[in-house]
Design a protein around this motif. Sequence first.
Motif, short mmCIF file in Angstrom:
data_model
loop_
_atom_site.label_atom_id
_atom_site.label_comp_id
_atom_site.label_asym_id
_atom_site.label_seq_id
_atom_site.Cartn_x
_atom_site.Cartn_y
_atom_site.Cartn_z
N GLU A 182 -6.36 -13.26 2.25
CA GLU A 182 -5.82 -13.96 3.42
C GLU A 182 -5.55 -13.24 4.47
N LYS A 183 -5.11 -11.99 4.36
CA LYS A 183 -4.98 -11.30 5.65
C LYS A 183 -4.68 -9.66 4.96
N PHE A 184 -4.87 -8.71 6.16
CA PHE A 184 -4.50 -7.42 5.86
C PHE A 184 -3.11 -7.31 6.30
N ILE A 217 -3.77 -12.01 -1.00
CA ILE A 217 -4.37 -13.17 -1.55
C ILE A 217 -3.67 -14.24 -1.80
N ARG A 218 -4.57 -15.28 -1.26
CA ARG A 218 -3.99 -16.61 -1.23
C ARG A 218 -4.79 -17.54 -2.33
N ILE A 265 -1.03 -7.36 -2.66
CA ILE A 265 -1.24 -6.33 -3.75
C ILE A 265 -1.82 -4.92 -2.75
N SER A 266 -1.65 -3.96 -3.61
CA SER A 266 -1.69 -2.65 -2.75
C SER A 266 -3.26 -2.42 -2.50
N TYR A 267 -3.29 -1.76 -1.33
CA TYR A 267 -4.77 -1.42 -0.83
C TYR A 267 -5.52 -0.74 -1.94
N ARG A 268 -4.90 -0.02 -2.66
CA ARG A 268 -5.64 0.94 -3.75
C ARG A 268 -6.25 0.05 -4.90
N GLU A 269 -5.74 -0.98 -4.99
CA GLU A 269 -6.17 -1.98 -6.17
C GLU A 269 -7.57 -2.48 -5.78
#
Length: 169
Positions: free
Chosen positions: A112-114, A121-122, A72-76
């Motif tokens: 889960e990770k950047f 997201i896992r 997902i976008s960092y903006r979410e």
Amino acid sequence: MISGFFIILENQYRIGDVIEVAGVSGLVESVSLRKTVLRDLEGRVHTVPNGEIKIVSNLSKEWSRSVLDLGISYREDIDQVIDLLSQIGKELENEEPYKSAILEPLQILGVEKFGESQLVIRMMVKTIPLKQWEVGRELRRRIKNRFDEKGIQIPYPHRVLLWGEPGRK
């Protein structure tokens, strides 16, 4: 033949299981003392001598799991996205044919990770054997549709191409 004997005796896999072995994966069509015969998703038949088998991964013994990594976008808003994913999971668990295929509710493990351009997201869902792919595909379809409805962005790579150097001819 000794390897085949132990494969059968220990019930490592049987006809109808999906396994990965010797660099190939597929549905087990036959098991004998000498060989294992698999048919892959494209219909190809692979014959593997049991004496060459070192590691077997059984993808369908007793239960299976579909693991999804969703970018997902960092903006979410992460909490909002996780709530939405939980909703989607509950809906899926209450509808046939998925209701009878799902053994445990959808678990959202969290971030889960950047990634370079996304948060990942896992999540995972436990299913009856051989249904993990069907449930996973339906879950992805529902997530995409719901994200489109809610305006939640699933990132995709962007590229900017520059030709030549500015001011040079």
